[in-house]
Each structure stands twice: as structure tokens, then as C-alpha cells.
Design a protein around this motif. Structure first.
Motif, mmCIF file in Angstrom:
data_model
loop_
_atom_site.group_PDB
_atom_site.id
_atom_site.type_symbol
_atom_site.label_atom_id
_atom_site.label_comp_id
_atom_site.label_asym_id
_atom_site.label_seq_id
_atom_site.Cartn_x
_atom_site.Cartn_y
_atom_site.Cartn_z
ATOM 1 N N GLY A 1 61.734 31.340 -58.074
ATOM 2 C CA GLY A 1 62.950 32.130 -58.120
ATOM 3 C C GLY A 1 62.761 33.578 -58.517
ATOM 4 N N LEU A 2 61.517 33.997 -58.805
ATOM 5 C CA LEU A 2 61.263 35.379 -59.185
ATOM 6 C C LEU A 2 60.989 36.235 -57.953
ATOM 7 C CD1 LEU A 2 58.937 35.072 -62.331
ATOM 8 C CD2 LEU A 2 61.432 35.003 -62.210
ATOM 9 N N SER A 3 61.375 37.503 -58.032
ATOM 10 C CA SER A 3 61.049 38.449 -56.974
ATOM 11 C C SER A 3 59.569 38.820 -57.071
ATOM 12 C CB SER A 3 61.897 39.710 -57.119
ATOM 13 O OG SER A 3 61.538 40.416 -58.300
ATOM 14 N N ASP A 4 59.057 39.506 -56.057
ATOM 15 C CA ASP A 4 57.647 39.909 -56.074
ATOM 16 C C ASP A 4 57.345 40.775 -57.291
ATOM 17 O OD1 ASP A 4 57.227 38.525 -53.744
ATOM 18 O OD2 ASP A 4 57.300 40.295 -52.436
ATOM 19 N N GLY A 5 58.240 41.698 -57.602
ATOM 20 C CA GLY A 5 58.030 42.548 -58.767
ATOM 21 C C GLY A 5 58.054 41.766 -60.064
ATOM 22 N N GLU A 6 58.954 40.792 -60.155
ATOM 23 C CA GLU A 6 59.026 39.960 -61.363
ATOM 24 C C GLU A 6 57.801 39.069 -61.492
ATOM 25 O OE1 GLU A 6 63.905 39.573 -61.719
ATOM 26 O OE2 GLU A 6 62.776 38.144 -60.490
ATOM 27 N N ILE A 7 57.264 38.612 -60.354
ATOM 28 C CA ILE A 7 56.047 37.798 -60.397
ATOM 29 C C ILE A 7 54.886 38.621 -60.941
ATOM 30 C CG2 ILE A 7 54.288 36.690 -58.953
ATOM 31 C CD1 ILE A 7 56.567 35.629 -57.209
ATOM 32 N N GLU A 8 54.761 39.854 -60.495
ATOM 33 C CA GLU A 8 53.694 40.723 -61.004
ATOM 34 C C GLU A 8 53.853 40.953 -62.502
ATOM 35 O OE1 GLU A 8 50.250 42.588 -61.103
ATOM 36 O OE2 GLU A 8 51.062 41.679 -59.263
ATOM 37 N N SER A 9 55.095 41.173 -62.947
ATOM 38 C CA SER A 9 55.339 41.354 -64.378
ATOM 39 C C SER A 9 55.023 40.079 -65.158
ATOM 40 C CB SER A 9 56.802 41.758 -64.616
ATOM 41 O OG SER A 9 57.087 43.004 -64.038
ATOM 42 N N PHE A 10 55.349 38.914 -64.563
ATOM 43 C CA PHE A 10 55.044 37.652 -65.228
ATOM 44 C C PHE A 10 53.538 37.480 -65.406
ATOM 45 C CE2 PHE A 10 53.431 33.358 -64.649
ATOM 46 C CZ PHE A 10 53.897 32.776 -65.819
ATOM 47 N N MET A 11 52.750 37.812 -64.377
ATOM 48 C CA MET A 11 51.305 37.655 -64.492
ATOM 49 C C MET A 11 50.744 38.554 -65.594
ATOM 50 S SD MET A 11 49.772 36.894 -60.684
ATOM 51 C CE MET A 11 50.329 38.391 -59.880
ATOM 52 N N GLN A 12 51.267 39.768 -65.709
ATOM 53 C CA GLN A 12 50.854 40.644 -66.800
ATOM 54 C C GLN A 12 51.217 40.031 -68.148
ATOM 55 O OE1 GLN A 12 52.596 44.499 -66.070
ATOM 56 N NE2 GLN A 12 51.551 44.769 -64.123
ATOM 57 N N LEU A 13 52.412 39.442 -68.225
ATOM 58 C CA LEU A 13 52.848 38.797 -69.457
ATOM 59 C C LEU A 13 51.945 37.623 -69.812
ATOM 60 C CD1 LEU A 13 54.878 38.274 -71.758
ATOM 61 C CD2 LEU A 13 56.258 36.978 -70.118
ATOM 62 N N ALA A 14 51.590 36.797 -68.821
ATOM 63 C CA ALA A 14 50.733 35.635 -69.075
ATOM 64 C C ALA A 14 49.371 36.073 -69.625
ATOM 65 C CB ALA A 14 50.555 34.827 -67.797
ATOM 66 N N ARG A 15 48.841 37.147 -69.087
ATOM 67 C CA ARG A 15 47.555 37.650 -69.597
ATOM 68 C C ARG A 15 47.700 38.139 -71.033
ATOM 69 N NH1 ARG A 15 47.604 40.184 -64.230
ATOM 70 N NH2 ARG A 15 46.281 38.944 -62.831
ATOM 71 N N GLU A 16 48.845 38.754 -71.331
ATOM 72 C CA GLU A 16 49.106 39.213 -72.696
ATOM 73 C C GLU A 16 49.245 38.022 -73.648
ATOM 74 O OE1 GLU A 16 52.906 40.760 -75.147
ATOM 75 O OE2 GLU A 16 52.666 41.642 -73.146
ATOM 76 N N ILE A 17 49.972 36.988 -73.207
ATOM 77 C CA ILE A 17 50.156 35.796 -74.040
ATOM 78 C C ILE A 17 48.812 35.167 -74.378
ATOM 79 C CG2 ILE A 17 51.093 33.439 -74.066
ATOM 80 C CD1 ILE A 17 53.354 34.494 -72.242
ATOM 81 N N ALA A 18 47.900 35.168 -73.405
ATOM 82 C CA ALA A 18 46.601 34.511 -73.588
ATOM 83 C C ALA A 18 45.730 35.197 -74.637
ATOM 84 C CB ALA A 18 45.861 34.450 -72.253
ATOM 85 N N ARG A 19 46.113 36.390 -75.081
ATOM 86 C CA ARG A 19 45.376 37.022 -76.180
ATOM 87 C C ARG A 19 45.596 36.287 -77.489
ATOM 88 N NH1 ARG A 19 47.657 43.068 -74.934
ATOM 89 N NH2 ARG A 19 46.793 43.308 -72.827
#
Length: 240
Positions: free
Chosen positions: A169-187
Motif C-alpha cells: 500500500g505504500l507509494s514508490d517514494g514511501e517505499i524508498e523512505s521505508f527502506m532507509q528507515l529499516a536500515r536505521e532501525i537495524a543500527r
């Protein structure tokens, strides 16, 4: 390095159906692990066993060296496991702020409006929802409801964050932001996600576990999974 979580010969039967069939699994601290597979492969049942939503038929689940197989879901939350559902489960009549405030309260030992507000706004800001804090959750788009669920999971300050179809349900831009967030969470935490968007999986995951018919078919890096002939036949097909 010792795995954060392991399962040993984990099984879940529904009558004659073996939804999860003898799964041995390990995920390391700080890892982003994707679980993929065709519909009916047992992915959601598997993560439901890990978070305690359903009890196993047999097998063992170990978190940081401690057997949590028989612990109820709320005790697993206290030990650091947070789970977002495949189907949104936000409180539609409450604001986005109040939805996140509920899990934040679980992390606070005393009553402090300042700490509560800071915790809520931190989770909303990380998911890009700070400007929608006062919006009723039911009025949010489906994609933003998905992100609100992620914010609710983050508010618990998890050691293991399990995300079931987070980009649905996310737009392409939201998907890119989510991937950045997931990488941040993994810290600070470990991320386990079920995901059908193969571009997301291949770009985001450190390792991939492929399930089929309740069993693990293959595990490896994105490059190894992409090149695996069995995985191509069972799941990836022409996408490989």
C-alpha cells in the motif's frame, strides 16, 4: 556472534496441514532478514509462532539464550519482540498520536508527560507521520496506516522488530523512505520482515530465508538466492 533468536524443529499443525514443518532458524543481532515464499508457504504462521500469537505444536524458540516457547505474547513484548500485522490493526477511532502513545506507555516506568510526548513524536517522526499526529487513524490512507503500525512497533523500543508486508500500500517514494528507515532501525535492533516486493527484498535484506510448504527451502545472501535454481522454480520464476 551468538544469534539473537533461534528456532529448533519448530512445527505448527492444523489437523493434517503442516503449516510450519520442522523449521530450524537463526537470526543475528542487527541483521535485516527477509522471509519470502509463495502464498501458503507458512511465512505468517512462522512469525506468529515467534511473537507468541499462536502456540507451536512442537519445537523450541530461544531468545538471547532463554527459552520463550511457552511465554505468552505480552511477555515476549516485554522481552523485546514487536510485531506488525499483515492486515492493519490500528485503533481507527484514535488519533495517530494516541495510537503510538499506547505502546510508549508500556516502556515508561513512571508517569511523565514529557517523556511520553517525546517517545510518541520520535516514533512518528521516524516514520514520516509527525505532521499527521492529530489525524484520526481511520482517516489515514492505507499506506500511512501501515507506517503507523511501524511507528507503534518502534515505540516499544524492540530488540526484534517483525514486519509482515510492511510496504503493502505504500507509494514508490514511501517505499524508498521505508527502506532507509529499516536500515536505521537495524543500527539498534534486528529486523525480520515478510515481503513480496522482490526489489525491496533484494536491496534491503542482509540474508533471505525462502519458505515453501512449511519448510525452509533455501537461505543465503540476495545474490545466492537470486542464483538458486530451486528458488527460481518454486518462487522467483522469471523475476530471478
Amino acid at each position: 556472534m551468538t544469534p539473537l533468536l533461534t528456532t529448533r524443529d519448530l512445527r505448527k499443525n492444523y489437523g493434517g496441514l503442516r503449516a510450519v514443518d520442522g523449521v530450524d532458524f537463526a537470526i543475528m543481532p542487527g541483521e535485516i532478514r527477509a522471509v519470502i515464499g509463495p502464498n501458503g508457504a507458512g511465512k505468517t504462521t512462522f512469525v506468529s509462532l515467534i511473537c507468541g500469537r499462536v502456540p507451536p505444536t512442537s519445537g523450541q524458540i530461544v531468545l538471547d539464550g532463554n527459552d520463550i516457547t511457552d511465554l505468552p505474547a505480552h511477555d515476549r513484548v516485554r522481552r523485546g519482540i514487536a510485531y506488525t500485522f499483515q492486515i492493519t490493526s490500528v485503533f481507527s477511532a484514535l488519533s495517530a498520536y494516541d495510537n503510538v502513545a499506547l505502546p510508549v506507555q508500556r516502556t515508561l516506568t513512571g508517569r511523565s508527560k514529557g517523556r511520553l510526548h517525546a517517545g510518541v513524536m520520535s516514533a512518528l517522526e521516524r516514520t514520516g507521520l509527525a505532521d499527521r499526529a492529530d489525524t484520526t487513524a481511520g482517516a489515514l490512507s492505507y499506506g500511512h496506516q501501515r507506517l503507523l503500525e511501524v511507528a507503534m512497533g518502534l515505540a516499544l523500543k524492540p530488540r526484534l522488530l517483525i514486519l509482515d508486508e510492511p510496504t503493502q500500500g505504500l507509494s514508490d517514494g514511501e517505499i524508498e523512505s521505508f527502506m532507509q528507515l529499516a536500515r536505521e532501525i537495524a543500527r539498534d535492533a534486528t529486523v525480520l520482515l515478510i515481503e513480496h516486493n522482490m526489489q525491496v527484498v533484494m536491496e534491503l535484506a542482509d540474508r533471505i530465508t525462502v519458505m515453501n510448504a512449511g519448510k525452509i527451502l533455501a537461505e543465503g545472501t540476495p545474490e545466492q538466492i537470486r542464483a538458486n535454481a530451486e528458488v527460481q522454480r518454486a518462487y522467483l520464476g522469471t523475476e530471478a
